[in-house]
Design a protein around this motif. Sequence first.
Motif, PDB file in Angstrom:
ATOM      1  N   ILE A 311       0.845  -1.194   0.000  1.00 41.36           N
ATOM      2  CA  ILE A 311       0.000   0.000   0.000  1.00 41.36           C
ATOM      3  C   ILE A 311       0.881   1.245   0.000  1.00 41.36           C
ATOM      4  N   GLU A 312       0.263   2.381  -0.216  1.00 44.10           N
ATOM      5  CA  GLU A 312       0.990   3.642  -0.150  1.00 44.10           C
ATOM      6  C   GLU A 312       1.370   3.939   1.306  1.00 44.10           C
ATOM      7  N   ILE A 351       2.593  -4.617   4.139  1.00 38.05           N
ATOM      8  CA  ILE A 351       1.798  -4.930   5.332  1.00 38.05           C
ATOM      9  C   ILE A 351       1.789  -6.443   5.492  1.00 38.05           C
ATOM     10  N   ILE A 352       2.372  -6.923   6.595  1.00 38.63           N
ATOM     11  CA  ILE A 352       2.472  -8.369   6.823  1.00 38.63           C
ATOM     12  C   ILE A 352       1.178  -8.919   7.399  1.00 38.63           C
ATOM     13  N   GLN A 360     -11.626  -2.296   2.014  1.00 36.52           N
ATOM     14  CA  GLN A 360     -11.637  -0.978   1.400  1.00 36.52           C
ATOM     15  C   GLN A 360     -10.770  -0.059   2.263  1.00 36.52           C
ATOM     16  N   LEU A 361      -9.557   0.198   1.796  1.00 34.40           N
ATOM     17  CA  LEU A 361      -8.581   0.963   2.554  1.00 34.40           C
ATOM     18  C   LEU A 361      -8.730   2.453   2.258  1.00 34.40           C
ATOM     19  N   GLU A 384      -9.886   1.115  -7.468  1.00 33.81           N
ATOM     20  CA  GLU A 384      -8.551   0.902  -7.983  1.00 33.81           C
ATOM     21  C   GLU A 384      -7.535   1.411  -6.968  1.00 33.81           C
ATOM     22  N   SER A 385      -6.479   0.647  -6.809  1.00 37.32           N
ATOM     23  CA  SER A 385      -5.430   1.022  -5.865  1.00 37.32           C
ATOM     24  C   SER A 385      -4.327   1.736  -6.586  1.00 37.32           C
TER      25      SER A 385
END
Length: 385
Positions: A311-312, A351-352, A360-361, A384-385
């Motif tokens: 992720i960002e 992110i583990i 939905q982040l 979209e990520s």
Amino acid sequence: MEYTPMATKIWPVPLALAVSLAALGLTACGGDQPQQQQQGGMPPAPVTVAEVDSENVTYFGEYAARVRGAREVEIAAQVSGILQERRFDEGTEVEEGETLFQIDPEPYEIQLATARAALSDAESANRQAQSEWDRVSGLFERDAVSRRDFEQAQSNRDTAQASVARARAALQDAERNLRYTRVESPVNGMAGSERVTVGNLIQSGMTLTHVTQVDPIRVHFSMPESDAFRHRSAHNNESADDVVNKAWAILPDGSEYAEVGEINFIDPRIDEQSGSVAIRAEFSNAERQLIPGQFIRVRVVVGQYDDVFMIEPTAVSQSRDGAQVFVLDGDAKVRAQPVELGPVIDGRQLIINGLSSGDQLVINGHVALRDGADVQVTNQGNGES
């Protein structure tokens, strides 16, 4: 006497009425304002979300490295004498067993001849003593000689045998010294420059040149403690790919070396001063592209992660309990989700633990959010990520 009454100040009726009405109005306004805020509340915060999916990630690290020969040998004289001849060209390849220098062999040839003669004398004396022992021992069994004569013959035989052993050892030493007058290369490799020129008297132990084995060749580098821990964990993982033990060399011009190397040593200790771990990889070097002493970079697998999320980094915030992200909980609320962070890879945060596929982040608008806050998703339907 005439009496004059005191003057009395009288407020005009309209002005006094206006002051009273103004005070009542302020009181009324002060009482109604908090009630209006409580009834209205804060509007939902606008946020942008993106759906996340798990993936398998291989984390590569790149480190400064130094090229060294697989074997770097100082060629030294093992006997003393006059350096008679150099038989190799400096800076060229030599083969294992090839004679590099010749030391004057004449003194050692004489020693060898002397040792051979001494051995011949010792063997002759040993035959004589053995024959005498055989004769005396037979007579002693028949009580024909005294015990003193028997023991003397036995002692002469043992002394003669010891003399033969010493003579043979001296012969072997003479043969070895003569052989050492030919200074040979112990490895295949590149010969360096001569340290001593022909005609000089040299002593045993004096360095004459050096030979560096360049195929295979080794690359030495250090990995920070944190990366070394991840690499060791991946190395010990039974399900890890063989790629964990591989290494890729980056040449000084930025191109990638064609041969893939193999990590063959990881220092079990951490350097206390640098906080790093020494590692070594070995490469095939048939084309001699890698040169001992050369500065290059090496790329290796630091870790392998299965079912993780990229992720960002800006989507991650910190709470009292550690790292967290916000995920959409229903249609109009968010949930603060604790996460376990991995390394940042190519500008993205790994992110583990803590996320699930399909979450939905919240990627924008999360700075002022709190757990359970109402939100308004501004990109609903565009995950979209």
